[in-house]
Scaffold this active site. Structure first.
Site, PDB file in Angstrom:
ATOM      1  N   GLY A 228      25.428  21.442  -2.303  1.00  0.00           N
ATOM      2  CA  GLY A 228      26.660  20.530  -2.278  1.00  0.00           C
ATOM      3  C   GLY A 228      27.455  20.666  -3.628  1.00  0.00           C
ATOM      4  N   ASP A 251      27.956  25.015   0.254  1.00  0.00           N
ATOM      5  CA  ASP A 251      28.368  23.348   0.858  1.00  0.00           C
ATOM      6  C   ASP A 251      28.807  23.585   2.152  1.00  0.00           C
ATOM      7  OD1 ASP A 251      30.201  21.048   0.838  1.00  0.00           O
ATOM      8  OD2 ASP A 251      29.758  21.095  -1.515  1.00  0.00           O
ATOM      9  N   ASP A 271      24.669  23.912   6.079  1.00  0.00           N
ATOM     10  CA  ASP A 271      24.251  22.450   6.229  1.00  0.00           C
ATOM     11  C   ASP A 271      22.785  22.327   5.538  1.00  0.00           C
ATOM     12  OD1 ASP A 271      23.402  19.942   6.846  1.00  0.00           O
ATOM     13  OD2 ASP A 271      24.007  20.163   9.040  1.00  0.00           O
ATOM     14  N   MET A 272      22.759  21.494   4.345  1.00  0.00           N
ATOM     15  CA  MET A 272      21.748  21.272   3.706  1.00  0.00           C
ATOM     16  C   MET A 272      20.641  20.716   4.269  1.00  0.00           C
ATOM     17  SD  MET A 272      22.918  18.698   1.014  1.00  0.00           S
ATOM     18  CE  MET A 272      23.739  17.198   1.299  1.00  0.00           C
ATOM     19  N   HIS A 289      22.601  10.835  -4.224  1.00  0.00           N
ATOM     20  CA  HIS A 289      23.187   9.322  -4.413  1.00  0.00           C
ATOM     21  C   HIS A 289      24.199   9.206  -3.171  1.00  0.00           C
ATOM     22  CE1 HIS A 289      27.270   9.875  -6.656  1.00  0.00           C
ATOM     23  NE2 HIS A 289      27.107  10.648  -5.725  1.00  0.00           N
TER      24      HIS A 289
HETATM   25  C1  SAM Z   1      29.865  14.089  -4.141  1.00  0.00           C
HETATM   26  S1  SAM Z   1      30.043  15.555  -3.940  1.00  0.00           S
HETATM   27  C2  SAM Z   1      29.275  16.374  -5.079  1.00  0.00           C
HETATM   28  C3  SAM Z   1      29.890  17.846  -5.495  1.00  0.00           C
HETATM   29  C4  SAM Z   1      29.416  18.552  -6.753  1.00  0.00           C
HETATM   30  N1  SAM Z   1      27.972  18.738  -6.544  1.00  0.00           N
HETATM   31  C5  SAM Z   1      29.789  17.884  -8.011  1.00  0.00           C
HETATM   32  O1  SAM Z   1      28.941  17.202  -8.773  1.00  0.00           O
HETATM   33  O2  SAM Z   1      30.846  18.020  -8.171  1.00  0.00           O
HETATM   34  C6  SAM Z   1      28.941  15.762  -2.633  1.00  0.00           C
HETATM   35  C7  SAM Z   1      28.922  17.257  -2.003  1.00  0.00           C
HETATM   36  O3  SAM Z   1      27.846  17.736  -0.900  1.00  0.00           O
HETATM   37  C8  SAM Z   1      28.466  18.182   0.013  1.00  0.00           C
HETATM   38  N2  SAM Z   1      27.745  18.009   1.466  1.00  0.00           N
HETATM   39  C9  SAM Z   1      27.913  16.979   2.251  1.00  0.00           C
HETATM   40  N3  SAM Z   1      26.942  17.164   3.060  1.00  0.00           N
HETATM   41  C10 SAM Z   1      26.497  18.336   3.066  1.00  0.00           C
HETATM   42  C11 SAM Z   1      25.721  19.196   3.831  1.00  0.00           C
HETATM   43  N4  SAM Z   1      25.128  18.717   4.974  1.00  0.00           N
HETATM   44  N5  SAM Z   1      25.297  20.459   3.407  1.00  0.00           N
HETATM   45  C12 SAM Z   1      25.962  20.852   2.251  1.00  0.00           C
HETATM   46  N6  SAM Z   1      26.648  20.097   1.491  1.00  0.00           N
HETATM   47  C13 SAM Z   1      27.044  18.841   1.998  1.00  0.00           C
HETATM   48  C14 SAM Z   1      30.023  17.662   0.344  1.00  0.00           C
HETATM   49  O4  SAM Z   1      30.649  18.455   0.928  1.00  0.00           O
HETATM   50  C15 SAM Z   1      30.000  17.556  -1.285  1.00  0.00           C
HETATM   51  O5  SAM Z   1      30.870  18.702  -1.984  1.00  0.00           O
HETATM   52  C1  LIG Z   2      32.063   9.205 -15.028  1.00  0.00           C
HETATM   53  O1  LIG Z   2      33.088   9.402 -13.862  1.00  0.00           O
HETATM   54  C2  LIG Z   2      32.714   9.623 -12.648  1.00  0.00           C
HETATM   55  C3  LIG Z   2      33.446   9.055 -11.643  1.00  0.00           C
HETATM   56  C4  LIG Z   2      33.178   9.195 -10.420  1.00  0.00           C
HETATM   57  C5  LIG Z   2      32.244   9.808  -9.850  1.00  0.00           C
HETATM   58  C6  LIG Z   2      31.898   9.897  -8.240  1.00  0.00           C
HETATM   59  C7  LIG Z   2      30.687  10.663  -8.028  1.00  0.00           C
HETATM   60  C8  LIG Z   2      30.501  10.758  -6.658  1.00  0.00           C
HETATM   61  O2  LIG Z   2      29.702  11.580  -6.186  1.00  0.00           O
HETATM   62  C9  LIG Z   2      31.466  10.327  -6.057  1.00  0.00           C
HETATM   63  C10 LIG Z   2      31.263  10.134  -4.310  1.00  0.00           C
HETATM   64  O3  LIG Z   2      30.307  10.833  -3.815  1.00  0.00           O
HETATM   65  C11 LIG Z   2      32.160   9.531  -3.446  1.00  0.00           C
HETATM   66  C12 LIG Z   2      33.238   8.846  -4.208  1.00  0.00           C
HETATM   67  O4  LIG Z   2      34.228   8.332  -3.294  1.00  0.00           O
HETATM   68  C13 LIG Z   2      33.453   8.977  -5.368  1.00  0.00           C
HETATM   69  C14 LIG Z   2      32.499   9.658  -6.447  1.00  0.00           C
HETATM   70  O5  LIG Z   2      32.747   9.461  -7.530  1.00  0.00           O
HETATM   71  C15 LIG Z   2      31.324  10.438 -10.807  1.00  0.00           C
HETATM   72  C16 LIG Z   2      31.781  10.366 -12.319  1.00  0.00           C
END
Ligand code: SAM
Ligand SMILES: COc1ccc(-c2cc(=O)c3c(O)cc(O)cc3o2)cc1
Length: 385
Positions: A228, A251, A271-272, A289
C-alpha cells in the site's frame, strides 16, 4: 466574626468559577460554529499561491507588491492576510518609512486607498507554517489540505451521525458517494492523483525521521516491499538512504498506473488481500488504520507469508493512541485521524497498544517491538514471525 466572613466568600468563589467557565464557553463555541473558516482561508492561500510569491520575493513583501504579483484586489487580500497573520501563519514585519513609501508609490493607484492605510510600515514574511502551504518542497502539506477540503471528502462528514446511529457497515464516504473510498478513487483520476500526493506529503516528513531515528529496522535487509505504498515516495526515500536494499512499491493497479518511475524501486500492482510480493521484509505505513481488525489480520498474514523466515519482519508505521503517551497536540492529531478514518474508510480506526497487540498476535507473529518517532504522531512497530 471570622466564620461569618468566610462562608459567603466560598460561595462567591464557586460563582466566579462558573461565571468564568460561561465566559470561556461563549468564546470557545465560535470555534465550532465557524471551524470550517480556517481550512477555507488556508485553502484560498494555497490556490492564490501566496506562500510561493513571498518565498520567491527578495525580503518581506508589501501588500501592494503581493497583490500586484498575484494580480488580485489589494483590499480583499489585505483582509485575508490580516486573518492569516492573526493565526500566525504568516508574519508582519516592520519596514522603514523610506522603503514603504518608495514601494507604495510604485503602486500609486492602490496606495491612495485610505482603507489600506493601516498597512503602511509593514510587509509580509514567511513562517515555518506558511512554507508548508507551498505546493512543492519536502515539507509541503498543500495536497493534504486540498484533498481534505475538497467537496468529495467534505461530503462524507455530513453523514457522520447517520453512520453512528445506523452502525450498519455503511461508512459516511459510502453514503455520500455510493461506493467505498478505494473504488471511488480508482474511478476518479484527479482524486486519485490528489490523494496519492497528499499521502506523499506525510511520507516526505515521516520516512526521513524513521531512517534517522529508527535505522535498526532496516538492518540486514536486501529487499523490502512497501505494501500500500501509494506513489512510491516512502520506499524511494528508504532505498536512497540504504542503496543496498531493493525496493518494491506494491499498490492497487490504478495507483501503480500513475506512480512515477524511481531509481531502485520496482512498482508492482496487485491486491494485498490476495498476495504480497516476496521480500526480506514488508513495510506498512498508514495502511492498517484504514481497516477493521479482521481485515488487518488478513493483510498481516499475507505479509507474513511474503517475508523470509531468517531476516523477516513487518515494519508497521502507525499511530499508537495512548493515555499520557504522546504530548497533547500529537495525541490530538491521533484522535482527529481516528475521526477521519470513521468518515472516509470502511471501519478503519486508530488503535491503542492493546488493539495493536491483538491484531499482531492474531496474525501469528510471535514478538514485536514499539518505538515512538520523535515529533510525529506515529510509532514504528516491528513484528517478527
Ligand atoms: C492511506 S494510504 C497510505 C499510502 C502510503 N503507505 C503512505 O503512507 O503514504 C493507503 C494505501 O493502501 C492502498 N490500498 C488499498 N487497498 C489495497 C489493496 N487491496 N492492495 C494494495 N494496496 C491497497 C491504497 O491505494 C493507498 O495507496
Ligand atoms: C500528520 O499529518 C497527517 C495528516 C493526515 C494523514 C492521513 C493518513 C491517512 O492514512 C489518511 C487516509 O487513509 C485517508 C484520509 O482521508 C486521510 C488520511 O490522512 C496523515 C498524517
Amino acid at each position: 466574626m471570622e466564620k461569618v466572613q468566610r462562608e459567603p466568600l466560598l460561595v462567591l468563589d464557586k460563582n466566579e468559577e462558573e461565571e468564568e467557565e460561561e465566559l470561556q464557553a461563549q468564546v470557545d463555541i465560535w470555534r465550532y460554529a465557524f471551524g470550517f473558516v480556517e481550512q477555507a482561508v488556508v485553502k484560498c492561500a494555497i490556490e492564490l499561491g501566496i506562500a510561493e510569491a513571498i518565498e520567491s520575493h527578495i525580503g518581506p513583501m508589501t501588500l501592494f507588491e503581493l497583490s500586484s504579483t498575484l494580480k488580485c484586489d489589494p483590499s480583499l487580500l489585505d483582509r485575508i492576510m490580516r486573518f492569516l497573520i492573526h493565526r500566525k501563519i504568516f508574519k508582519a514585519i516592520a519596514i522603514s518609512q523610506d522603503q514603504d513609501s518608495l514601494r507604495s508609490n510604485l503602486f500609486s493607484s492602490t496606495a491612495a486607498n485610505p482603507a489600506l492605510a493601516s498597512h503602511h510600515g509593514y510587509a509580509y514574511a514567511q513562517t515555518p507554517l506558511s512554507r508548508r502551504l507551498m505546493r512543492k518542497g519536502q515539507r509541503s502539506m498543500a495536497a493534504m489540505i486540498l484533498v481534505q477540503s475538497s467537496p468529495v471528502m467534505q461530503a462524507a462528514w455530513h453523514n457522520l451521525s447517520a453512520h453512528v446511529l445506523a452502525n450498519d457497515n455503511h461508512p459516511p464516504f459510502e453514503i455520500a458517494h455510493g461506493e467505498d473510498f478505494w473504488h471511488y478513487t480508482a474511478e476518479n483520476i484527479d482524486h486519485n492523483n490528489l490523494f496519492n500526493d497528499a499521502m506523499a506529503c506525510d511520507a516526505n516528513v515521516t520516512v526521513p525521521a524513521v531512517v534517522k531515528g529508527c535505522s535498526e529496522v532496516f538492518d540486514g535487509l536486501t529487499s523490502l516491499v512497501d505494501v500500500g505504498g501509494g506513489n512510491g515516495t516512502a520506499i524511494h526515500i528508504v532505498v536512497k538512504a540504504c542503496p543496498w536494499i531493493r525496493g518494491i512499491n506494491f499498490d492497487l493497479p490504478h495507483v501503480i498506473a500513475v506512480a512515477p518511475q524511481r531509481d531502485g524501486v520496482e512498482h508492482v500492482a496487485g491486491d494485498m488481500f490476495v498476495s504480497v510480493p516476496k521480500a526480506d521484509a514488508a513495510f506498512l505505513m498508514w495502511v492498517l488504520h484504514d481497516w477493521a481488525d479482521e481485515e488487518c489480520i488478513q493483510i498481516l498474514k499475507k505479509c507474513r507469508e511474503a517475508i523470509t523466515k531468517e531476516k523477516g519482519r513487518v515494519i508497521i508505521v502507525e499511530a499508537v493512541i495512548e493515555e499520557g503517551g504522546k504530548q497533547g497536540s500529537l495525541k490530538d492529531v491521533g484522535l482527529v485521524l481516528d475521526m477521519v478514518m470513521m468518515a472516509h474508510t470502511h471501519l478503519g480506526k486508530e488503535r491503542t497498544l492493546e488493539e495493536w497487540d491483538y491484531v499482531i498476535k492474531m496474525a501469528g507473529f510471535t514478538t514485536y517491538s514499539v518505538k515512538s518517532i520523535p515529533n510525529n504522531v506515529k510509532s514504528v512497530i516491528m513484528a517478527f514471525p
